[in-house]
Design a protein around this motif. Structure first.
Motif, short mmCIF file in Angstrom:
data_model
loop_
_atom_site.label_atom_id
_atom_site.label_comp_id
_atom_site.label_asym_id
_atom_site.label_seq_id
_atom_site.Cartn_x
_atom_site.Cartn_y
_atom_site.Cartn_z
N CYS A 38 38.98 24.46 82.08
CA CYS A 38 40.44 24.47 82.18
C CYS A 38 41.15 24.77 80.91
O CYS A 38 42.17 25.32 80.85
N GLU A 41 41.29 28.63 80.72
CA GLU A 41 42.31 29.15 81.72
C GLU A 41 43.62 28.86 81.05
O GLU A 41 44.60 29.83 80.87
N GLU A 42 43.94 27.48 80.58
CA GLU A 42 45.10 27.53 79.74
C GLU A 42 45.45 28.31 78.65
O GLU A 42 46.44 28.87 78.35
N TYR A 43 44.18 28.23 77.73
CA TYR A 43 44.30 29.29 76.63
C TYR A 43 44.70 30.47 76.86
O TYR A 43 45.47 31.29 76.24
N HIS A 44 43.96 31.26 78.18
CA HIS A 44 44.30 32.50 78.31
C HIS A 44 45.78 32.62 79.11
O HIS A 44 46.47 33.87 78.59
N LYS A 45 46.17 31.47 79.44
CA LYS A 45 47.58 31.91 80.08
C LYS A 45 48.47 31.77 78.72
O LYS A 45 49.44 32.68 78.60
N ALA A 46 48.39 30.96 77.79
CA ALA A 46 49.22 30.94 76.78
C ALA A 46 49.15 32.17 75.78
O ALA A 46 50.08 32.77 75.11
N ARG A 47 47.72 32.87 75.89
CA ARG A 47 47.69 33.92 75.02
C ARG A 47 48.52 34.97 75.69
O ARG A 47 48.91 35.78 74.96
N GLN A 48 48.23 35.15 76.96
CA GLN A 48 48.89 36.39 77.53
C GLN A 48 50.33 36.35 77.60
O GLN A 48 51.37 37.22 77.42
N LYS A 49 51.06 34.94 77.65
CA LYS A 49 52.43 34.83 77.51
C LYS A 49 52.66 35.42 75.97
O LYS A 49 54.03 35.86 76.03
#
Length: 544
Positions: A38, A41-49
């Motif tokens: 998890c 997943e959160e890290y990738h979301k924050a990075r993409q944002k």
């Protein structure tokens, strides 16, 4: 004071150890309470944002620069500047524009590929002519795109390696990969031999696994300029890609996959240990010093303050405590994350055994955590934060998410977090006493002697002190005599038991002794006068 109130500062509900997203796996304070899956997943979301936000800012800044440049050109065109002055003005404007973009986004540009792209843009801005908006946006994309997205994933067989192929192709584009010259330690050499011997049992997939691991190690040696989080991300992606390939393509059983991943982790991390453990680019060493200083300041904490259900006066329990402290200290000498986890697990098992012997019943989770805190305070393990961060970053995530290793490691993280935030309320002390203990003005062990009034003579104090010592010696003597009598009784019972068993066996299988056989007499021993013998045979002649 009730037991519940005594434990209010130490008790941790077991649900708090799990991932706060509710996936059922163990969480980790280093991952903000998420499990490894998890958190990524959160890290990738924050990075993409963040990348998307940077891209939008870049586009807006580019439009503003173009409008400002067009406005300045229209104003200066009416003044009939010469061609040389016009070229000089245009070049200066481009240089300022690229420099502004570079300064604005320098905080998020951390990889070598991004820095190289920025330097290339600066040189082109100084020497080249006017670019259109599409070319500038393309260059900005190179700045803000992660390094693993720049390489093309369609070159030959390396496309099958996923993240590993992206890492290796970036370096192939920069320069030919040089041979890695370093001194191979005995442990590294042994790990290589064990890894090769293990891969021989994998048959066809063994050669492919070895090739991928070798490529990954070489790629990681060229990526030392990356942040430790990005290196950790590469390692986790590599673990995931290899595990998925073994499960889907090679059709390997889950048990075999787990053993293979353990060997891969050992082979890789033995080589990368000195580069990724407590690197200079992080504040791990600073955190280690803070934790060590904190633990040294808490040397006065007693087991009673933490409600530790362990009686160290019992020799067997004392041995278990010493073994637990030894295991947690030995963790720092290991190089492989799995071996460090094994030390934590072994320490925890010694703690459970010590509690079980003291209470004569199985230990509970509420008993385990305070005892683990006490062991950490008493042992003060070296580089504790660095070891925890190293395990978190480079251990196979499946070990931290499930199983006893993950449970014990999560409890260790909670113990360290508790020690960092330990206060007077956690130990059920007044703030005044807590401050005095922390400053070293006094300690709980000195309180009894301080209760004496000032007018009592030293002889009386010494007399009561000696009486106290005699009382303790008497208790120890009585305990020794009691144990000796118990040992004597056990020996007598053991002797009686052996005797009874021997008698039962003799009765069940009696020993029969046959009389001695009489020697055989000669046939004619009683025929003294030869009267009972048949007549001798006479020779007869037959005519042939």
């Amino acid at each position: 004071m009730s037991l519940k109130s005594e434990r209010r500062g130490i008790h941790v509900d077991q649900s708090e150890l799990l991932c706060k997203k509710g996936c059922g796996y163990y969480g980790n304070p280093a991952w903000q309470g998420f499990c490894s899956k998890c958190w990524r997943e959160e890290y990738h979301k924050a990075r993409q944002k963040q990348i998307q936000d940077d891209w939008e800012l870049a586009e807006r800044l580019q439009r503003e620069e173009e409008e400002a440049y067009a406005s300045s050109q229209s104003t200066q065109g009416a003044q009939s500047l010469t061609f040389s002055k016009f070229e000089e003005k245009k070049t200066n404007e481009k240089t300022r524009k690229v420099t502004t973009v570079k300064k604005f986004f320098s905080a998020s540009s951390r990889t070598g590929a991004k820095k190289a792209a920025q330097e290339r843009n600066l040189k082109q801005g100084q020497l080249g002519r006017e670019r259109n908006a599409d070319n500038i946006l393309r260059d900005l994309k190179e700045i803000f795109t992660p390094s693993w997205e720049l390489a093309s994933p369609t070159e030959g067989n390396t496309a099958q390696l996923g993240e590993l192929s992206a890492c290796s192709k970036i370096h192939e584009a920069k320069a030919p990969s040089p041979s890695i010259n370093r001194q191979v330690s005995i442990e590294t050499d042994r790990a290589s031999k064990e890894f090769i011997e293990f891969l021989k049992t994998c048959h066809k997939s063994g050669q492919d696994i070895y090739k991928q691991c070798k490529m990954f190690v070489e790629a990681m040696h060229h990526k030392r300029e990356l942040s430790i989080e990005e290196q950790s991300e590469c390692a986790q992606d590599f673990y995931q890609n290899v595990a998925e390939k073994l499960q889907t393509r090679s059709k390997v059983s889950p048990e075999k996959v787990e053993k293979t991943m353990d060997q891969i982790e050992k082979y890789i991390m033995t080589r990368l240990y000195k580069y990724v453990f407590c690197p200079e680019t992080t504040d791990d060493e600073k955190k280690d010093l803070v934790v060590q200083k904190r633990i040294r300041a808490l040397h006065w904490v007693t087991p009673q303050m933490l409600c530790v259900p362990v009686n160290e006066e019992i020799s067997e329990v004392s041995d278990m405590v010493v073994k637990a402290i030894t295991d947690i200290i030995e963790m720092d000498s290991k190089r492989v994350p799995r071996d460090k986890l094994a030390c934590i697990t072994q320490c925890s098992k010694h703690i459970f055994n010590a509690i079980k012997i003291t209470k004569n019943e199985p230990a509970s989770a509420d008993d385990f955590l305070p005892t683990l805190i006490y062991i950490v305070l008493k042992g003060n393990p070296p580089r504790l934060q660095s070891n925890i961060q190293y395990i978190t970053r480079f251990c196979n995530p499946s070990r931290l998410m499930t199983g006893e290793d993950g449970y014990y490691f999560t409890n260790l993280c909670c113990a360290v977090a508790f020690i960092e935030k330990l206060d007077a309320q956690s130990l059920n002390l007044s703030q005044e006493d807590f401050d005095r203990y922390m400053s070293g003005q006094t300690s709980p062990k000195k309180q009894e002697s301080e209760n004496w009034s000032s007018d009592v003579c030293l002889g009386v104090k010494q007399m009561y002190k000696n009486l106290d010592l005699l009382s303790q010696l008497n208790e120890r003597q009585e305990r020794i005599v009691s144990e000796a009598k118990k040992l004597e009784k056990d020996l007598i019972d053991w002797t009686d038991g052996i005797t009874k068993e021997v008698q039962d066996i003799v009765e069940k299988y009696p020993l029969e002794i046959n009389p001695k056989n009489q020697p055989l007499a000669a046939i004619d021993s009683e025929n003294v006068e030869n009267d009972k013998l048949p007549p001798p045979l006479q020779p007869q002649v037959y005519a042939g």
